[in-house]
Scaffold this motif. Sequence first.
Motif, PDB file in Angstrom:
ATOM      1  N   PRO A   1       0.960  -1.222   0.057  1.00 24.22           N
ATOM      2  CA  PRO A   1       0.105   0.136   0.125  1.00 24.22           C
ATOM      3  C   PRO A   1       0.882   1.325  -0.052  1.00 24.22           C
ATOM      4  N   LEU A   2       2.274   1.244  -0.153  1.00 25.03           N
ATOM      5  CA  LEU A   2       2.922   2.192   0.138  1.00 25.03           C
ATOM      6  C   LEU A   2       3.165   3.129  -1.579  1.00 25.03           C
ATOM      7  N   HIS A   3       3.435   4.189  -1.369  1.00 26.40           N
ATOM      8  CA  HIS A   3       3.725   4.860  -2.693  1.00 26.40           C
ATOM      9  C   HIS A   3       5.385   5.044  -2.782  1.00 26.40           C
ATOM     10  N   VAL A   4       5.915   4.701  -4.018  1.00 28.80           N
ATOM     11  CA  VAL A   4       7.404   4.644  -4.102  1.00 28.80           C
ATOM     12  C   VAL A   4       7.805   6.401  -4.441  1.00 28.80           C
ATOM     13  N   TYR A   5       6.823   7.084  -4.667  1.00 26.56           N
ATOM     14  CA  TYR A   5       7.371   8.461  -4.953  1.00 26.56           C
ATOM     15  C   TYR A   5       7.417   9.220  -3.446  1.00 26.56           C
TER      16      TYR A   5
ATOM     17  N   ASP B   1      -7.889 -10.824 -18.882  1.00 22.78           N
ATOM     18  CA  ASP B   1      -8.078 -10.000 -17.686  1.00 22.78           C
ATOM     19  C   ASP B   1      -7.478 -10.626 -16.569  1.00 22.78           C
ATOM     20  N   ALA B   2      -6.915  -9.923 -15.317  1.00 18.71           N
ATOM     21  CA  ALA B   2      -6.149 -10.518 -14.333  1.00 18.71           C
ATOM     22  C   ALA B   2      -6.755  -9.578 -13.056  1.00 18.71           C
ATOM     23  N   PRO B   3      -6.806 -10.203 -11.896  1.00 22.31           N
ATOM     24  CA  PRO B   3      -6.931  -9.432 -10.741  1.00 22.31           C
ATOM     25  C   PRO B   3      -5.858  -8.368 -10.548  1.00 22.31           C
ATOM     26  N   CYS B   4      -6.543  -7.258 -10.028  1.00 24.89           N
ATOM     27  CA  CYS B   4      -5.451  -6.206  -9.831  1.00 24.89           C
ATOM     28  C   CYS B   4      -6.273  -5.033  -8.750  1.00 24.89           C
ATOM     29  N   VAL B   5      -5.507  -4.484  -8.087  1.00 28.43           N
ATOM     30  CA  VAL B   5      -5.733  -3.223  -7.257  1.00 28.43           C
ATOM     31  C   VAL B   5      -4.668  -2.244  -7.168  1.00 28.43           C
ATOM     32  N   HIS B   6      -4.644  -1.057  -7.835  1.00 29.65           N
ATOM     33  CA  HIS B   6      -3.466  -0.203  -7.664  1.00 29.65           C
ATOM     34  C   HIS B   6      -3.923   1.224  -8.218  1.00 29.65           C
ATOM     35  N   LEU B   7      -3.415   2.356  -7.536  1.00 25.92           N
ATOM     36  CA  LEU B   7      -3.465   3.630  -7.874  1.00 25.92           C
ATOM     37  C   LEU B   7      -2.543   4.200  -8.441  1.00 25.92           C
ATOM     38  N   ASP B   8      -1.321   3.629  -8.311  1.00 28.28           N
ATOM     39  CA  ASP B   8      -0.062   4.243  -8.879  1.00 28.28           C
ATOM     40  C   ASP B   8       0.484   3.443 -10.178  1.00 28.28           C
ATOM     41  N   VAL B   9       1.188   4.045 -11.143  1.00 25.04           N
ATOM     42  CA  VAL B   9       1.563   3.344 -12.321  1.00 25.04           C
ATOM     43  C   VAL B   9       2.889   3.530 -12.864  1.00 25.04           C
TER      44      VAL B   9
ATOM     45  N   VAL C   1       1.813   0.612 -18.828  1.00 25.64           N
ATOM     46  CA  VAL C   1       2.737  -0.662 -18.456  1.00 25.64           C
ATOM     47  C   VAL C   1       2.213  -1.526 -17.527  1.00 25.64           C
ATOM     48  N   GLN C   2       1.402  -2.494 -18.118  1.00 24.30           N
ATOM     49  CA  GLN C   2       0.848  -3.561 -17.380  1.00 24.30           C
ATOM     50  C   GLN C   2       1.967  -4.871 -17.197  1.00 24.30           C
ATOM     51  N   ALA C   3       2.766  -4.838 -18.204  1.00 28.11           N
ATOM     52  CA  ALA C   3       3.764  -5.754 -18.021  1.00 28.11           C
ATOM     53  C   ALA C   3       5.285  -5.220 -18.502  1.00 28.11           C
ATOM     54  N   ALA C   4       6.409  -5.675 -18.063  1.00 28.47           N
ATOM     55  CA  ALA C   4       7.767  -5.217 -18.534  1.00 28.47           C
ATOM     56  C   ALA C   4       8.570  -6.280 -18.343  1.00 28.47           C
ATOM     57  N   GLU C   5       9.810  -6.049 -18.998  1.00 30.51           N
ATOM     58  CA  GLU C   5      10.899  -6.469 -18.653  1.00 30.51           C
ATOM     59  C   GLU C   5      12.007  -5.530 -18.410  1.00 30.51           C
TER      60      GLU C   5
ATOM     61  N   GLY D   1      13.658   4.620 -13.606  1.00 28.75           N
ATOM     62  CA  GLY D   1      12.207   4.771 -14.125  1.00 28.75           C
ATOM     63  C   GLY D   1      11.377   5.783 -13.097  1.00 28.75           C
ATOM     64  N   THR D   2      10.186   6.203 -13.334  1.00 30.86           N
ATOM     65  CA  THR D   2       9.674   6.984 -12.467  1.00 30.86           C
ATOM     66  C   THR D   2       8.092   6.460 -12.252  1.00 30.86           C
ATOM     67  N   VAL D   3       7.370   6.689 -11.304  1.00 29.98           N
ATOM     68  CA  VAL D   3       6.127   6.331 -10.889  1.00 29.98           C
ATOM     69  C   VAL D   3       5.304   7.318 -10.407  1.00 29.98           C
ATOM     70  N   THR D   4       3.954   7.365 -10.775  1.00 28.76           N
ATOM     71  CA  THR D   4       3.133   8.615 -10.524  1.00 28.76           C
ATOM     72  C   THR D   4       1.960   7.934 -10.309  1.00 28.76           C
ATOM     73  N   PRO D   5       0.822   8.778  -9.637  1.00 30.38           N
ATOM     74  CA  PRO D   5      -0.658   8.349  -9.426  1.00 30.38           C
ATOM     75  C   PRO D   5      -1.086   8.215 -10.896  1.00 30.38           C
ATOM     76  N   ASN D   6      -2.050   7.326 -10.915  1.00 33.70           N
ATOM     77  CA  ASN D   6      -2.345   6.916 -12.344  1.00 33.70           C
ATOM     78  C   ASN D   6      -3.437   8.232 -12.599  1.00 33.70           C
ATOM     79  N   PRO D   7      -3.477   9.050 -13.727  1.00 32.42           N
ATOM     80  CA  PRO D   7      -4.207  10.181 -14.135  1.00 32.42           C
ATOM     81  C   PRO D   7      -5.597   9.535 -14.300  1.00 32.42           C
ATOM     82  N   LEU D   8      -5.810   8.147 -14.540  1.00 38.17           N
ATOM     83  CA  LEU D   8      -7.057   7.753 -14.866  1.00 38.17           C
ATOM     84  C   LEU D   8      -7.662   7.106 -13.663  1.00 38.17           C
ATOM     85  N   GLY D   9      -7.236   7.344 -12.594  1.00 38.73           N
ATOM     86  CA  GLY D   9      -7.712   6.835 -11.285  1.00 38.73           C
ATOM     87  C   GLY D   9      -7.268   5.319 -10.939  1.00 38.73           C
TER      88      GLY D   9
END
Length: 282
Positions: free
Chosen positions: A72-76, A152-160, A179-183, A115-123
Amino acid sequence: MRVLIVDGYPADARERHRAGFGMTPGEAYAAVVKAIAPAAACDIVLPADADAQLPAGAELSSYHAVILTGSPLHVYHDEPSVRRQVELMRAVYDSGVPSFGSCWGLQVAAVAAGGTVTPNPLGREVGFARRITPSEAGRGHALLAGRPAAFDAPCVHLDVVASLPAEAVVLASNRMTGVQAAEIRHRRGVFWGVQYHPEFSLTELAAIMDRMADALAEEGFFRDPSEVAGYVADLRTLDADRSRRDIAWRHGLDEQVLDERQRTLEIRNFLARCLAGDAMRQ
């Protein structure tokens, strides 16, 4: 096979998760790993805690794989519980041990490599991430081997993840999350990660949504907390009885979520590569 589970939750949130689900997030993730690879030995480290340490005598290089949980933490947020986790991920990259992460795990891995992480502008994206679509790179990548053209996949997140590091590639996206998946390749390490939660059973997802009932109602996902309770009950009932096609239909869920092997496919693909030896090392 020896696996280090990095539980990103702070102590109070770990205990709330245990109270609602019966296990901490790290314990739950370890159980998923053991179900896939019964011979795996899993250690859990808690870097949100000031006194966190690896098990006595252990070094990162002694593990075949590192897996990062959600949080539940926010990396920023510049606070010790976050900084410790970013530094640990940098050490994982330096060790060359293959790593994987869900949600917060992907975000920490991105920031640790530049890289960078922010709150999702789409909510908030919550419940299920819909129509996740592999990119051209993702369609040929071992992480998503076995996934269809959209899932589809289970999810719960505010940041991206807002921007990936230099040596990284987007493997999947959907309408809500670029970015739903990355290497990510950084220093000596290779990280595979997803923004969704392939480790979550419907029951674990239900426990989290139950805990968030007031917030989900306030954010407009439900009219009131009692509606959340009905949704949660549906998830728990369906997890206990997969023959309830009425519930699956009502929530638009198919085998990509309901079949355990399909739901956990990214974790299976990652562990298979790690079991193959040095296939993911730089």
